[in-house]
Scaffold this motif. Structure first.
Motif, short mmCIF file in Angstrom:
data_model
loop_
_atom_site.label_atom_id
_atom_site.label_comp_id
_atom_site.label_asym_id
_atom_site.label_seq_id
_atom_site.Cartn_x
_atom_site.Cartn_y
_atom_site.Cartn_z
N GLY A 1 3.48 -2.48 -0.97
CA GLY A 1 2.61 -2.25 0.47
C GLY A 1 3.67 -1.85 1.49
N SER A 2 3.07 -1.35 2.26
CA SER A 2 3.48 -1.25 3.86
C SER A 2 2.57 -1.46 4.97
N ALA A 3 3.12 -1.65 6.11
CA ALA A 3 2.31 -1.76 7.34
C ALA A 3 1.47 -0.31 7.55
N SER A 4 1.91 0.92 7.05
CA SER A 4 0.87 2.09 7.32
C SER A 4 1.15 2.78 6.16
N CYS A 5 0.08 3.64 5.88
CA CYS A 5 0.15 4.30 4.60
C CYS A 5 -0.24 5.75 4.87
N ASP A 6 0.37 6.72 4.40
CA ASP A 6 -0.20 8.52 4.53
C ASP A 6 -0.83 8.55 3.18
N THR B 1 2.55 8.26 -6.09
CA THR B 1 2.42 6.73 -5.56
C THR B 1 3.79 6.00 -5.76
N ASP B 2 4.50 6.55 -6.61
CA ASP B 2 5.90 5.94 -6.48
C ASP B 2 6.80 6.11 -5.34
N TYR B 3 6.38 7.13 -4.50
CA TYR B 3 6.91 7.10 -3.12
C TYR B 3 6.17 6.11 -2.22
N LYS C 1 -2.55 -2.59 0.21
CA LYS C 1 -1.29 -1.92 0.17
C LYS C 1 -0.81 -1.53 1.49
N CYS C 2 -1.60 -1.54 2.45
CA CYS C 2 -1.32 -1.08 3.81
C CYS C 2 -2.35 -1.49 4.88
N SER C 3 -2.08 -1.76 6.13
CA SER C 3 -3.04 -2.22 7.07
C SER C 3 -3.43 -1.08 8.01
N ALA C 4 -3.04 -0.05 7.81
CA ALA C 4 -3.60 1.01 8.68
C ALA C 4 -3.12 2.44 7.73
#
Length: 282
Positions: A47-52, A75-77, A117-120
């Motif tokens: 996961g990360s804080a923000s996803c594209d 998705t590996d990126y 996975k991401c909060s935003a």
């Protein structure tokens, strides 16, 4: 090249290949049926804080289960990847209105789908393969607020489409295959781009195989098992999906987080490519 039933269909009929074996690198996914179509959501492992988010529409006669290898590589990126079918069970996938309606629904649900996975959500990049790419192009021309950028794989037919002034990346080929004229596909999309633009054109490479002397890379290389009635009877090299995913990462990072330049987009690949950026002429 010759047009025959897809390789996966042929091998499956002989009991030599299962879907699970063919898509052994497929990421975990969830399937949803929405009012305007079907959706397969692939989420990254970490996961990360923000996803594209990457949203890709299927091509002619294809379904949301046809792009697992490509989705896994992206998705590996770290990019949630959504495969959409805005005409479930139908042959044609070019309708921009239903495409836009389904994308809008996906955007409504995506914060919940990707919550683990991401909060935003940072940006939405929309596009598609072949006819799905055409639908994406026309949908963005009609409503530029639909997404922040476009990424399509050999979109067809773009020859009469309006111009797009968004960051736009396309993959295409130097050969015409699957009844898709190369000049009217990715090449046309690149020429219809008036903002930041990049075109990864796969150079013609031929080899001998069960279908005879045919292109190693072609219009349906993006799909798992290729397209119905269009194949070179050889598996797409796994490195091809990795190369496409690497270009997606370079595109997103350059368009939104770094410096947009040909140097930043010029990735190292196993696939033989020629890269065109911005003012480069074809």
């Amino acid at each position: 090249m010759k047009f025959v039933p897809s390789l996966r269909q042929f091998l499956a009929s002989l009991g030599l290949l299962s879907a699970a074996l063919y898509c052994s690198t497929a990421s975990a996914y969830s399937d949803y049926s929405l009012a305007n179509g079907d959706v397969r959501v692939h989420l990254p492992a970490s996961g990360s804080a923000s996803c594209d988010v990457i949203i890709l529409a299927v091509g002619t006669a294809m379904s949301t289960s046809s792009y697992d290898a490509l989705s896994s590589a992206i998705t590996d990126y770290g990019y949630p990847t959504v495969i959409i079918d805005h005409n479930v069970g139908g042959l044609t996938k070019t309708d921009a209105t239903t495409y836009a309606a389904l994308v809008t629904q996906v955007k409504t649900h995506m914060p919940d789908w990707a919550a683990s996975k991401c909060s935003a959500i940072g940006h939405y990049i929309v596009g598609g393969h072949s006819a799905g790419g055409q639908a994406a192009h026309y949908a963005m021309a009609a409503d530029p607020t639909l997404a922040d950028a476009l990424f399509s794989v050999d979109p067809y037919n773009i020859s009469g489409a309006p111009a797009i002034n968004h960051p736009y990346m396309v993959w295409g080929f130097t050969v015409t295959t699957c009844f898709v004229t190369k000049e009217d596909a990715a090449e046309a999309a690149y020429n219809k781009s008036t903002g930041k633009r990049a075109f990864y054109r796969v150079n013609a490479t031929y080899s001998w195989g069960p279908c005879g002397y045919s292109p190693k890379y072609f219009h349906c290389s993006f799909c798992d098992g290729h397209c119905p009635a269009c194949t070179n009877c050889q598996l797409t090299p796994p490195s091809f999906f990795v190369d496409v995913a690497t270009s997606v990462n370079a595109f997103v990072q350059s368009a939104f987080y770094g410096t947009w330049s040909k140097t930043a987009l010029n990735i190292s690949t196993a696939t033989p490519l020629t890269l065109y950026v911005d003012s480069d002429s074809l």
